[in-house]
Design an enzyme around this catalytic site. Sequence first.
Site, PDB file in Angstrom:
ATOM      1  N   LYS A  55       7.243 -17.364   9.104  1.00  0.00           N
ATOM      2  CA  LYS A  55       7.363 -18.824   9.698  1.00  0.00           C
ATOM      3  C   LYS A  55       8.409 -19.715   9.111  1.00  0.00           C
ATOM      4  O   LYS A  55       9.072 -20.301   9.804  1.00  0.00           O
ATOM      5  CB  LYS A  55       6.132 -19.642   9.573  1.00  0.00           C
ATOM      6  CG  LYS A  55       6.168 -20.855  10.175  1.00  0.00           C
ATOM      7  CD  LYS A  55       4.601 -21.683  10.087  1.00  0.00           C
ATOM      8  CE  LYS A  55       4.859 -23.198  10.878  1.00  0.00           C
ATOM      9  NZ  LYS A  55       3.568 -23.939  10.764  1.00  0.00           N
ATOM     10  N   SER A  80       0.740  -1.246   0.044  1.00  0.00           N
ATOM     11  CA  SER A  80       0.009   0.017   0.081  1.00  0.00           C
ATOM     12  C   SER A  80       0.953   1.149  -0.090  1.00  0.00           C
ATOM     13  O   SER A  80       0.448   2.308  -0.669  1.00  0.00           O
ATOM     14  CB  SER A  80      -0.828  -0.088   1.152  1.00  0.00           C
ATOM     15  OG  SER A  80      -0.160  -0.023   2.497  1.00  0.00           O
ATOM     16  N   HIS A 109      15.785  18.817  33.702  1.00  0.00           N
ATOM     17  CA  HIS A 109      15.177  17.756  34.554  1.00  0.00           C
ATOM     18  C   HIS A 109      13.720  17.685  34.404  1.00  0.00           C
ATOM     19  O   HIS A 109      12.791  17.280  35.502  1.00  0.00           O
ATOM     20  CB  HIS A 109      15.756  17.679  36.162  1.00  0.00           C
ATOM     21  CG  HIS A 109      17.141  17.443  36.256  1.00  0.00           C
ATOM     22  ND1 HIS A 109      17.838  16.416  36.038  1.00  0.00           N
ATOM     23  CD2 HIS A 109      18.115  18.595  36.523  1.00  0.00           C
ATOM     24  CE1 HIS A 109      19.264  16.469  36.152  1.00  0.00           C
ATOM     25  NE2 HIS A 109      19.351  17.806  36.548  1.00  0.00           N
ATOM     26  N   PHE A 151      -6.974  22.873  41.208  1.00  0.00           N
ATOM     27  CA  PHE A 151      -7.574  23.846  41.948  1.00  0.00           C
ATOM     28  C   PHE A 151      -6.927  24.179  43.533  1.00  0.00           C
ATOM     29  O   PHE A 151      -5.932  23.292  43.954  1.00  0.00           O
ATOM     30  CB  PHE A 151      -8.911  23.384  42.366  1.00  0.00           C
ATOM     31  CG  PHE A 151      -9.179  22.132  42.926  1.00  0.00           C
ATOM     32  CD1 PHE A 151      -8.632  21.861  44.649  1.00  0.00           C
ATOM     33  CD2 PHE A 151      -9.571  20.811  42.678  1.00  0.00           C
ATOM     34  CE1 PHE A 151      -8.700  20.628  44.971  1.00  0.00           C
ATOM     35  CE2 PHE A 151      -9.805  19.759  43.060  1.00  0.00           C
ATOM     36  CZ  PHE A 151      -9.172  19.713  44.765  1.00  0.00           C
ATOM     37  N   ARG A 182     -11.624  -9.501  -2.132  1.00  0.00           N
ATOM     38  CA  ARG A 182     -11.195 -10.117  -1.012  1.00  0.00           C
ATOM     39  C   ARG A 182     -10.551 -11.459  -1.007  1.00  0.00           C
ATOM     40  O   ARG A 182      -9.699 -11.512  -0.217  1.00  0.00           O
ATOM     41  CB  ARG A 182     -12.729 -10.253  -0.383  1.00  0.00           C
ATOM     42  CG  ARG A 182     -13.419  -9.134   0.125  1.00  0.00           C
ATOM     43  CD  ARG A 182     -14.698  -9.462   1.179  1.00  0.00           C
ATOM     44  NE  ARG A 182     -15.199  -8.407   1.960  1.00  0.00           N
ATOM     45  CZ  ARG A 182     -15.937  -8.446   2.748  1.00  0.00           C
ATOM     46  NH1 ARG A 182     -16.221  -9.554   3.434  1.00  0.00           N
ATOM     47  NH2 ARG A 182     -16.562  -7.332   3.319  1.00  0.00           N
TER      48      ARG A 182
END
Length: 601
Positions: A137, A12, A275, A548, A64
């Site tokens: 494989k 692709s 740091h 907060f 497919r």
Amino acid sequence: TVVPKRALVSVSDKTGVVELCTYLVSLGTELLSTGGTAKKLREAGLACKDVSEHTKSPECLDGRVKTLHPKIHGGLLAVRGNEQHEKDMVDNEIGVIDMTILNLYPFEATVAKGSPFEQCVENIDIGGPSMLRSTAKNHAFTTIVTSPDQYEELIETMKANGGGTTLAMRKRFAARAFATSAAYDSAIASYFAAQLETDAPVAARVYKPEMTLKYGCNPQQKPAGVSSILGHPLPFSVLNGKPGYINLLDAANAWQLVKELKDATGLTAATSFKHVSPAGAALSVPLNPTECKAFEITEEDAAKLTPSALAYIRARNADPMCSFGDFAAISDVVDEDTALYLKKEVSDGIIAAGFTPEALEILKQKKKGNFIILQATADFVPPSMEYREVFGMAMSQKRNDVVVSAEHLAKTVTKAPVTEDVKRDMILGCITLKYTQSNSVGFCKNGQMIGIGAGQQSRVDCVKLAGRKVATFSLRQHPAVLSLGFKAGVKRQDRVNARVRYIEGDFTPEERSRWEANFDDVPPPLTDEAKAAYMSSLEGVILSSDAFFPFRDGIDHASKVGVSYVVQPGGSVADQSIIDTCDEYGMGMCMTGGQALPPLT
């Protein structure tokens, strides 16, 4: 080695595929291909056979089913030299396929575009992973190539081995192929789980090692390295030097900080990191005459500063003692002016949008050629999910991609108003704290952070720490400090440190004698009364908090260092108490409605 007689090519991402296949054809390799890849190769003048011609079976089901065929997988999986396998191949007219070059359908990219479920499903690759696994494989005989970044190594290895691939390379390529397959299946599983609103059954992340580091956070933490997430580039490229583990953490956070500031304000932004927290951060706001004296720059030179130089001078001078040995970041292209200023400062490295040729040459000379120079990857988009491994477990969260803007500051909750020009500096404070270790608060004024309190367990301690830095920053502009007469030859950083110690004044007897050696005429002490009188005139400072305020004590202490405005997320049961406290002091306050806690490192 194995010289490929036949290679199956189906990609692709077609980057470099013509060049690779041209080399294979020069060795006499027959090419099998499908669809768009076959078209690309033929347009380049390369002969290739359609897979359907090779299998004598047409593509069907709208494509497919193309490569799911015994003549494909038999050719990939057959053990060379095995009598039964070779007999089966002859009986079934199966020819060997020695190499597979493929990319999987771009499933994640389809999802990222917001495509409908049906289209995403259609982009689930079936034939590709099957060929990938069969080839991997059987790597003792076959070569699986899954990315254009492998092409150069493949060609060089084959040239060095008579046109053949080595077992060592085939094994490495197979390992990467299985990792690619795992990541691909994990992405699909995660997508389906999200559609069903359930947890993903498994998550696999595949990393591609990019560079080895000398060590990790500490010298004993070896080995150490940096990897990219497979299929994604690194967010930077190294133009010079050898970055370390902490350098890269600084660079990653610093770059995000300045980029967000530039996007939010439209002004060139800079930061000075140490740091994994900023010592300073600033925008390209012009210097006033007193700031020029305090920062050791003439008014004439200040008037000629470029935005990049101006922003970094402000960032570096927020806390020049802490910025010693910093990692710098600048949102724009670094020019010669900026490089010349950086040249005289003690600094480990820089990350920026780019560098002019003149600036690059100047910076390459720093630290005997070891100054780290990183160029941020243009238009880099990080993954939406972040993962972190700690003590044998992995945690994940959606990336904090909220960039504070004027929209978040629309809610003024106090009697005193908040003007539009103040909101610029509120944005500066909020974004800076997003990349500061929590708990954190920051003070800013004139487009510059002037005090940052990071990593404290209580918010009021953050205020006190940052407030002490505000006092030091402000008192560096006290007439007595500006008039300190140093001996000729006292180094720049020693002058910085001496001014800070003069302001603090708590010398030991041994320290005082060394400090006094900086001067021809030892200056009289800066008394507490003189400091208090000077600080009493400070106003217009903005206090920003990453979460907060649970108690009013933080606001009470902030009132001692010239705070006129406050910006914080809100959301505490004590919100009304905090609003009332601000009203007591005449402070204007905005509540953003969202915390900005940084990613832990």
